[in-house]
Design a protein around this motif. Structure first.
Motif, PDB file in Angstrom:
ATOM      1  N   VAL A   1     -11.745   5.818 -20.114  1.00 36.24           N
ATOM      2  CA  VAL A   1     -12.402   6.304 -18.900  1.00 36.24           C
ATOM      3  C   VAL A   1     -13.387   5.262 -18.386  1.00 36.24           C
ATOM      4  O   VAL A   1     -13.460   4.978 -17.183  1.00 36.24           O
ATOM      5  CB  VAL A   1     -13.111   7.644 -19.174  1.00 36.24           C
ATOM      6  CG1 VAL A   1     -13.960   8.061 -17.982  1.00 36.24           C
ATOM      7  CG2 VAL A   1     -12.092   8.731 -19.485  1.00 36.24           C
TER       8      VAL A   1
ATOM      9  N   VAL B   1     -11.025  10.553 -13.883  1.00 39.16           N
ATOM     10  CA  VAL B   1     -11.212  12.006 -13.893  1.00 39.16           C
ATOM     11  C   VAL B   1     -10.154  12.682 -14.749  1.00 39.16           C
ATOM     12  O   VAL B   1     -10.448  13.556 -15.568  1.00 39.16           O
ATOM     13  CB  VAL B   1     -11.174  12.549 -12.449  1.00 39.16           C
ATOM     14  CG1 VAL B   1     -11.121  14.076 -12.455  1.00 39.16           C
ATOM     15  CG2 VAL B   1     -12.389  12.077 -11.670  1.00 39.16           C
TER      16      VAL B   1
ATOM     17  N   ALA C   1     -10.707  11.934 -18.580  1.00 34.92           N
ATOM     18  CA  ALA C   1     -11.828  12.699 -19.137  1.00 34.92           C
ATOM     19  C   ALA C   1     -11.468  14.167 -19.287  1.00 34.92           C
ATOM     20  O   ALA C   1     -11.813  14.806 -20.298  1.00 34.92           O
ATOM     21  CB  ALA C   1     -13.060  12.533 -18.248  1.00 34.92           C
ATOM     22  N   GLU C   2     -10.765  14.709 -18.305  1.00 30.01           N
ATOM     23  CA  GLU C   2     -10.364  16.114 -18.384  1.00 30.01           C
ATOM     24  C   GLU C   2      -9.406  16.331 -19.546  1.00 30.01           C
ATOM     25  O   GLU C   2      -9.476  17.341 -20.251  1.00 30.01           O
ATOM     26  CB  GLU C   2      -9.723  16.533 -17.068  1.00 30.01           C
ATOM     27  CG  GLU C   2      -9.492  18.035 -16.935  1.00 30.01           C
ATOM     28  CD  GLU C   2     -10.791  18.805 -16.877  1.00 30.01           C
ATOM     29  OE1 GLU C   2     -10.800  19.964 -17.348  1.00 30.01           O
ATOM     30  OE2 GLU C   2     -11.791  18.258 -16.376  1.00 30.01           O
TER      31      GLU C   2
ATOM     32  N   LEU D   1     -18.586  12.035 -21.538  1.00 31.33           N
ATOM     33  CA  LEU D   1     -17.381  12.231 -20.735  1.00 31.33           C
ATOM     34  C   LEU D   1     -17.704  12.934 -19.418  1.00 31.33           C
ATOM     35  O   LEU D   1     -17.201  12.555 -18.350  1.00 31.33           O
ATOM     36  CB  LEU D   1     -16.356  13.040 -21.529  1.00 31.33           C
ATOM     37  CG  LEU D   1     -15.604  12.290 -22.630  1.00 31.33           C
ATOM     38  CD1 LEU D   1     -14.832  13.256 -23.514  1.00 31.33           C
ATOM     39  CD2 LEU D   1     -14.642  11.272 -22.021  1.00 31.33           C
ATOM     40  N   TYR D   2     -18.553  13.965 -19.478  1.00 27.22           N
ATOM     41  CA  TYR D   2     -18.925  14.660 -18.245  1.00 27.22           C
ATOM     42  C   TYR D   2     -19.703  13.727 -17.311  1.00 27.22           C
ATOM     43  O   TYR D   2     -19.525  13.779 -16.084  1.00 27.22           O
ATOM     44  CB  TYR D   2     -19.763  15.890 -18.570  1.00 27.22           C
ATOM     45  CG  TYR D   2     -18.957  17.089 -19.000  1.00 27.22           C
ATOM     46  CD1 TYR D   2     -17.910  17.575 -18.215  1.00 27.22           C
ATOM     47  CD2 TYR D   2     -19.235  17.759 -20.196  1.00 27.22           C
ATOM     48  CE1 TYR D   2     -17.160  18.676 -18.608  1.00 27.22           C
ATOM     49  CE2 TYR D   2     -18.500  18.858 -20.597  1.00 27.22           C
ATOM     50  CZ  TYR D   2     -17.470  19.318 -19.801  1.00 27.22           C
ATOM     51  OH  TYR D   2     -16.733  20.406 -20.195  1.00 27.22           O
TER      52      TYR D   2
ATOM     53  N   GLN E   1     -17.277  11.400 -15.734  1.00 24.35           N
ATOM     54  CA  GLN E   1     -16.476  12.155 -14.777  1.00 24.35           C
ATOM     55  C   GLN E   1     -17.266  12.404 -13.493  1.00 24.35           C
ATOM     56  O   GLN E   1     -16.702  12.355 -12.391  1.00 24.35           O
ATOM     57  CB  GLN E   1     -16.037  13.481 -15.404  1.00 24.35           C
ATOM     58  CG  GLN E   1     -14.847  14.117 -14.724  1.00 24.35           C
ATOM     59  CD  GLN E   1     -14.373  15.350 -15.471  1.00 24.35           C
ATOM     60  OE1 GLN E   1     -15.156  16.084 -16.066  1.00 24.35           O
ATOM     61  NE2 GLN E   1     -13.068  15.601 -15.444  1.00 24.35           N
TER      62      GLN E   1
ATOM     63  N   TYR F   1     -16.110  11.336  -9.731  1.00 24.79           N
ATOM     64  CA  TYR F   1     -16.095  12.268  -8.603  1.00 24.79           C
ATOM     65  C   TYR F   1     -16.988  11.765  -7.471  1.00 24.79           C
ATOM     66  O   TYR F   1     -16.656  11.918  -6.283  1.00 24.79           O
ATOM     67  CB  TYR F   1     -16.547  13.648  -9.049  1.00 24.79           C
ATOM     68  CG  TYR F   1     -15.455  14.515  -9.619  1.00 24.79           C
ATOM     69  CD1 TYR F   1     -14.299  14.774  -8.885  1.00 24.79           C
ATOM     70  CD2 TYR F   1     -15.577  15.099 -10.885  1.00 24.79           C
ATOM     71  CE1 TYR F   1     -13.288  15.577  -9.402  1.00 24.79           C
ATOM     72  CE2 TYR F   1     -14.572  15.908 -11.404  1.00 24.79           C
ATOM     73  CZ  TYR F   1     -13.433  16.137 -10.660  1.00 24.79           C
ATOM     74  OH  TYR F   1     -12.432  16.935 -11.171  1.00 24.79           O
TER      75      TYR F   1
ATOM     76  N   CYS G   1     -20.254  18.455 -12.928  1.00 20.88           N
ATOM     77  CA  CYS G   1     -20.155  17.650 -14.144  1.00 20.88           C
ATOM     78  C   CYS G   1     -21.531  17.194 -14.614  1.00 20.88           C
ATOM     79  O   CYS G   1     -21.768  17.061 -15.823  1.00 20.88           O
ATOM     80  CB  CYS G   1     -19.244  16.443 -13.891  1.00 20.88           C
ATOM     81  SG  CYS G   1     -17.505  16.858 -13.653  1.00 20.88           S
TER      82      CYS G   1
ATOM     83  N   ARG H   1     -14.598  25.319 -11.883  1.00 19.80           N
ATOM     84  CA  ARG H   1     -13.630  24.251 -12.103  1.00 19.80           C
ATOM     85  C   ARG H   1     -12.225  24.795 -11.926  1.00 19.80           C
ATOM     86  O   ARG H   1     -11.909  25.900 -12.341  1.00 19.80           O
ATOM     87  CB  ARG H   1     -13.774  23.656 -13.504  1.00 19.80           C
ATOM     88  CG  ARG H   1     -15.132  23.048 -13.728  1.00 19.80           C
ATOM     89  CD  ARG H   1     -15.216  22.465 -15.116  1.00 19.80           C
ATOM     90  NE  ARG H   1     -14.191  21.470 -15.315  1.00 19.80           N
ATOM     91  CZ  ARG H   1     -14.288  20.208 -14.903  1.00 19.80           C
ATOM     92  NH1 ARG H   1     -15.358  19.814 -14.257  1.00 19.80           N
ATOM     93  NH2 ARG H   1     -13.319  19.349 -15.117  1.00 19.80           N
TER      94      ARG H   1
END
Length: 573
Positions: A256, A269, A272-273, A291-292, A295, A299, A311, A404
């Motif tokens: 990522v 994105v 990470a998801e 990770l959030y 992300q 975004y 996030c 989400r």
């Protein structure tokens, strides 16, 4: 094209030079009646990923088998036939080990085609993550070999990972990479080829995966992004073999970060998801917060402020659950200020200068550190790192409840918190609606329920109208995956009206001309043919593919022929 590390490794094993291989291939071709004039430059192109034509791959196998006194297959030299299933050796875990060790050997020998290879994008970049996320899993990783792997060997690998991580933090990736790659070749490769049970093998692959991830970080720090990506993909495969989802999520976090640097924001994105979804409870709070946060940055670069703020809140909530001493060694890079800095970058990308500037609170300290004081994370901006410590939580500027979304089997899309006013296309009329997170329904009556876990058809259609203009799906680019003289399979990047991107596979046929002949009696010429697909006979109109250079409106000469009366005699045009 990906460098052919298997061919490079087997040439090194056989002790044959590029010019020597070319000469032997020419000589073997003459024995088959082929006039070949290959030189060392052709072998260099093969090592870069170009596939030789005709019988040359078989000739290479013949030359190397004679040299090594053992059978050599096309899969052994990385020239398996495209479109045909590979041999079990090529698809098994043992086959992966041989490919991985071949890359380590080529890296240690400073092969130019390895160091200069660019990072792959599109489907080749996504497939390793998809294979890690989905079955089948490795049922048994045990192996038989000469050397018996013990727990002492695994502890040595773990200590080596910690040692090289500290070396990277103090000296940087350029100085560390040659040492860790040398260790992989001299110490780790013989262990992977050794003898171990299933339980020991999983721990061995876990320890090796951590080492390979550090090698990828060092390659990243050396600006060798193609090589770093291949190391990360290897570490992800080793994580799957070890059955450690947490390690896999850590490796995806490295991917990522690289995707953000390469400005592949949608890929960041999605990666990470995938890590957050697949790792589940095995993911630690430190890794989840990172990770959030990344992300959120992705975004923000995509202009999706609602998802970025969502996030950011999730990153803060995960950061509050971090407990030092309960995190694995790999997540030690998540320092107290790492999430803060990434959130500030996300807010800056959104243009919210006020929120970004108010993040450093009282008694907060900002200090810049060079590579000697790095947290262990590759510096994507190739500049000094920024670390921040704070005493109060971040502000939470959000207007609308955030929920989400995900992908439903139908492929329709929605995000109930995408904006204050979105478009409902379930009925013929287009109506603005507002999200309602308490009930999970659209504010306006729709045919389906909008759930946070799924995306439904009441949020977007292939087209609608907004302010008098047409909103439709837009094709950004299209690449050919497979083609022959009859059709081609293409992969298209499609942008939806809300900015989301989809991958669509298309089958494009060549132009086909259909025609018939009508005589004076108003009778139509038909063909009585058998079709093997349906195993049936039937009448058909004459049809055929339009060849290159042909006019679809004018058939070429000789397309229609007339027989004399009685049905006998030569045909005339």
């Amino acid at each position: 094209m990906q460098p052919n590390t298997l061919l490079d490794a087997i040439l090194d094993e056989a002790g044959i030079s590029h010019a020597g291989l070319a000469a032997h291939v020419n000589q073997a071709g003459r024995a088959r009646g082929l006039a070949l004039r290959y030189e060392h430059t052709a072998v260099a192109r093969w090592l870069k990923g170009q596939r030789p034509r005709g019988q040359v791959p078989d000739l290479i196998c013949e030359v190397l088998a004679t040299r090594l006194h053992r059978p050599v297959t096309l899969d052994d030299i990385g020239l398996g036939v495209p479109g045909e299933p590979a041999t079990p050796h090529g698809t098994s875990l043992s086959g992966f080990v041989e490919r991985a060790t071949a890359l380590w050997r080529s890296d240690e020998q400073q092969r130019p085609h390895i160091l200069g290879a660019p990072a792959v994008t599109g489907t080749p970049a996504v497939m390793p993550v998809w294979e890690w996320e989905n079955p089948p899993d490795d049922v048994d990783v045990s192996r038989g070999g000469r050397h018996r792997v013990s727990m002492a060997d695994i502890e040595m690998l773990r200590a080596a990972r910690a040692h090289y991580e500290q070396m990277y933090r103090k000296a940087g990736g350029v100085a560390t990479r040659t040492r860790i790659v040398g260790f992989l070749n001299s110490e780790t490769a013989p262990l992977l080829r050794g003898s171990y049970t299933d339980a020991t093998g999983r721990q061995l692959h876990r320890a090796t995966g951590g080492l390979v991830a550090i090698a990828g970080i060092c390659a990243y720090d050396s600006d060798a992004h193609g090589l770093a990506q291949r190391y990360f993909h290897q570490a992800l495969r080793l994580a799957k073999a070890s059955n450690d989802r947490g390690l896999g999520a850590y490796v995806i976090a490295l991917l990522v970060n690289q995707s953000l640097f390469m400005r592949e924001f949608r890929q960041a994105v999605a990666f990470a998801e995938a890590a957050l979804r697949t790792a589940g409870r095995q993911i630690t709070p430190a890794l989840a917060s990172d990770l959030y946060a990344m992300q959120a940055k992705a975004y923000a670069h995509l202009g999706d402020g609602t998802s970025a703020l969502s996030c950011i809140r999730r990153a803060e909530q995960a950061a509050e659950r971090i407990r030092r001493g309960y995190e694995p060694d790999e997540t030690g890079y998540v320092q107290p200020g790492l999430v803060n800095v990434q959130v500030a970058e996300a807010l800056l990308s959104l243009g919210d200068l006020t929120a970004a500037g108010s993040t450093p609170r009282r008694r907060s300290t900002l200090r810049r550190t060079t590579g000697a004081g790095c947290t262990g994370w590759p510096c994507s901006a190739r500049s000094n790192c920024v670390r921040e410590t704070r005493t109060k939580p971040w502000p939470r500027p959000c207007r609308w409840p955030n929920r989400r979304g995900g992908w439903s089997p139908s492929g329709c899309v929605t995000d109930s918190a995408r904006s204050a006013s979105t478009w409902c296309a379930a009925t013929a009329r287009v109506r603005p609606r507002r999200p309602n997170s308490s009930t999970g329904h659209c504010a306006y009556r729709c045919r389906q329920r909008c759930r946070p876990q799924h995306r439904s058809c009441c949020d977007i259609a292939t087209y609608s109208t907004e302010g008098g203009r047409t909103v439709q799906w837009t094709k950004q680019n299209e690449q050919t995956v497979y083609s022959n003289r009859w059709f081609s399979v293409n992969l298209a990047d499609v942008e939806l009206p809300d900015g989301q991107h989809l991958d669509h596979f298309l089958i494009r046929l060549r132009p086909v001309a259909v025609a018939t002949v009508v005589n004076e009696a108003n009778e139509v010429l038909l063909l009585w043919r058998h079709r093997f697909i349906t195993d049936s006979w039937g009448w058909e109109l004459a049809a055929g593919v339009v060849e290159d250079g042909e006019d679809i409106a004018r058939p070429p000469p000789g397309s229609w022929r007339k027989r004399p009366a009685g049905g006998r005699g030569p045909c005339t045009t």
